[in-house]
Enzyme design. Structure first.
Site, PDB file in Angstrom:
ATOM      1  N   CYS A  98      49.152  37.831  39.353  1.00 32.53           N
ATOM      2  CA  CYS A  98      49.760  39.090  39.768  1.00 32.53           C
ATOM      3  C   CYS A  98      51.297  38.972  39.852  1.00 32.53           C
ATOM      4  O   CYS A  98      51.961  38.856  38.845  1.00 32.53           O
ATOM      5  CB  CYS A  98      49.147  39.564  41.080  1.00 32.53           C
ATOM      6  N   HIS A 135      43.565  39.794  39.552  1.00 29.73           N
ATOM      7  CA  HIS A 135      43.104  39.003  40.691  1.00 29.73           C
ATOM      8  C   HIS A 135      41.786  38.297  40.393  1.00 29.73           C
ATOM      9  O   HIS A 135      40.710  38.852  40.620  1.00 29.73           O
ATOM     10  CB  HIS A 135      42.926  39.902  41.920  1.00 29.73           C
ATOM     11  N   GLU A 175      40.539  36.043  42.102  1.00 31.16           N
ATOM     12  CA  GLU A 175      39.918  35.687  43.374  1.00 31.16           C
ATOM     13  C   GLU A 175      39.243  36.881  44.033  1.00 31.16           C
ATOM     14  O   GLU A 175      38.751  36.771  45.163  1.00 31.16           O
ATOM     15  CB  GLU A 175      40.980  35.121  44.327  1.00 31.16           C
TER      16      GLU A 175
END
Length: 389
Positions: free
Chosen positions: A270, A364, A366
């Site tokens: 990001c 993202h 995660e």
């Protein structure tokens, strides 16, 4: 409060939302009473609202939820991605009056009120989202205390803009800390590698996913110097997500350039992708209304696979899609691209022999609320640290 008690009063106070171009929406107070300002953005996720609220990348932004029904699973102590809610304001159409989940420990309305987050409900979020898509992200104000749209508009137009703003220092950890490797979940033989993580707005699931792969994670404040990074004696460097304009964030770019000069393997996500781009000599620019939500299609050009991914970014890297770029650190190429609009979604850096030195993605991997298509990128980072790429 009992987990299934109604949380929204049928006689909530009136509230107004005013965009900087004068468009006004009327609704009811949701969360704290008062007044707030920020950049109006919309998120297309139909779930994961607790992760969205606690994502530091949303600092100084007023989030409009495009899904009409929000808050139905309540709030719990397990899903937050940071120590607090970071959004400046929250806009929903139909808030759940009764949270219904075995994991719920309270209502969304109560949590917003407890943390002082001003919101508005009963808004035609579809019309508001279409307006932002047509006109672009813009400043906005929400007030439960002001009834005159013109007066609120004047204050909106005096509020700060996102472009040119450095915000990582406002969301970073105040002190360094260590997340030990999960040796039970990995090889059981101790940490495989040590990673220095620069917290620019780090989400909790990121070091957790690294630890699950046997990495010892040293989280450092955004103000850390190259010397402080090297003092950790890391095998690799990671830059997290975060808020603000990458063009206004310079010290971290210089730190990354110093790390690349020393050959330290790098992975960024990001905001870390944007800063990687600037470190390589590319420019960045503000997107019209950004990518936010959990359903963005991205192609990994290194494999040809398409991933459904979670996004939260209003800026992007300006790099050529059709050719590699020579940099002082090696050959840079665009590794990932958004299939909706061809925005750069990833970069990689290779040496003259074609070996991978560093890489980043704009989204993202995660993502705690999902999707999890991109979790393999943490495995790619481990392979990079091991010298297998």
């Amino acid at each position: 409060m009992p987990p299934h008690a109604p949380s929204t009063s049928p006689s909530a106070a009136p509230a107004i939302l005013v965009l900087e171009d004068g468009r006004t929406f009327h609704g009811e107070a949701f969360g704290a009473v008062g007044e707030t300002f920020g950049e109006a953005v919309f998120s297309t996720g139909m779930t994961g609202y607790q992760e969205t609220l606690t994502d530091p990348s949303y600092h100084r932004q007023v989030v409009v939820m495009t899904a009409p029904h929000v808050g139905n699973t309540g709030i719990n102590d397990e899903d937050p991605e940071s120590r607090r809610i970071w959004v400046s304001g929250y806009v929903v159409r139909d808030p759940a009056r009764v949270p219904s989940s075995w994991r719920s420990q309270g209502s969304l309305d109560d949590e917003l009120r407890t943390q002082g987050v001003v919101g508005i409900s009963g808004v035609d979020t579809r019309a508001l989202t279409r307006h932002l898509r047509e006109r672009g992200a813009m400043r906005v104000g929400i007030s439960t205390t002001e009834s005159d749209p013109a007066a609120l508009l004047a204050r909106v137009q005096q509020s700060g803009e996102m472009a040119g703003t450095e915000l990582a220092g406002e969301v970073t950890t105040p002190e360094a800390y260590v997340v030990p490797a999960d040796t039970a979940g990995s090889s059981g033989e101790g940490a495989r590698f040590r990673v220095a993580v620069l917290d620019l707005g780090l989400k909790a699931n990121t070091p957790r996913m690294m630890a699950q792969r046997g990495l010892e994670v040293h989280v450092l404040p955004a103000t850390a110097t190259l010397e402080e990074v090297l003092a950790v004696e890391p095998d690799g460097l990671f830059f997290s997500n975060g808020p603000g304009d990458p063009a206004a964030t310079t010290a971290q770019v210089e730190l990354l350039q110093g790390a690349l000069e020393r050959g330290l393997p790098y992975f960024g996500i990001c905001f870390g992708n944007q800063l990687f781009g600037r470190a390589l000599g590319f420019g960045t620019y503000k997107l019209r209304y950004g990518h936010r939500g959990i359903n963005q299609p991205v192609m990994d050009r290194t494999t040809g696979k398409v991933e459904v991914t979670a996004h939260n970014h209003g800026f992007a890297v300006d790099a050529p899609l059709d050719r590699p770029t020579e940099t002082p650190y090696g050959h840079a190429t665009v590794s990932h691209v958004c299939l909706n609009d061809d925005v750069v979604e990833g970069l990689e850096l290779r040496d003259a022999d074609g070996r991978l030195k560093a890489f980043s993605v704009q989204y993202h991997p995660e993502a705690a609320a999902g999707p999890h298509d991109a979790a393999y990128l943490f495995d790619r980072f481990v392979s990079l640290l091991a010298g297998d790429l």
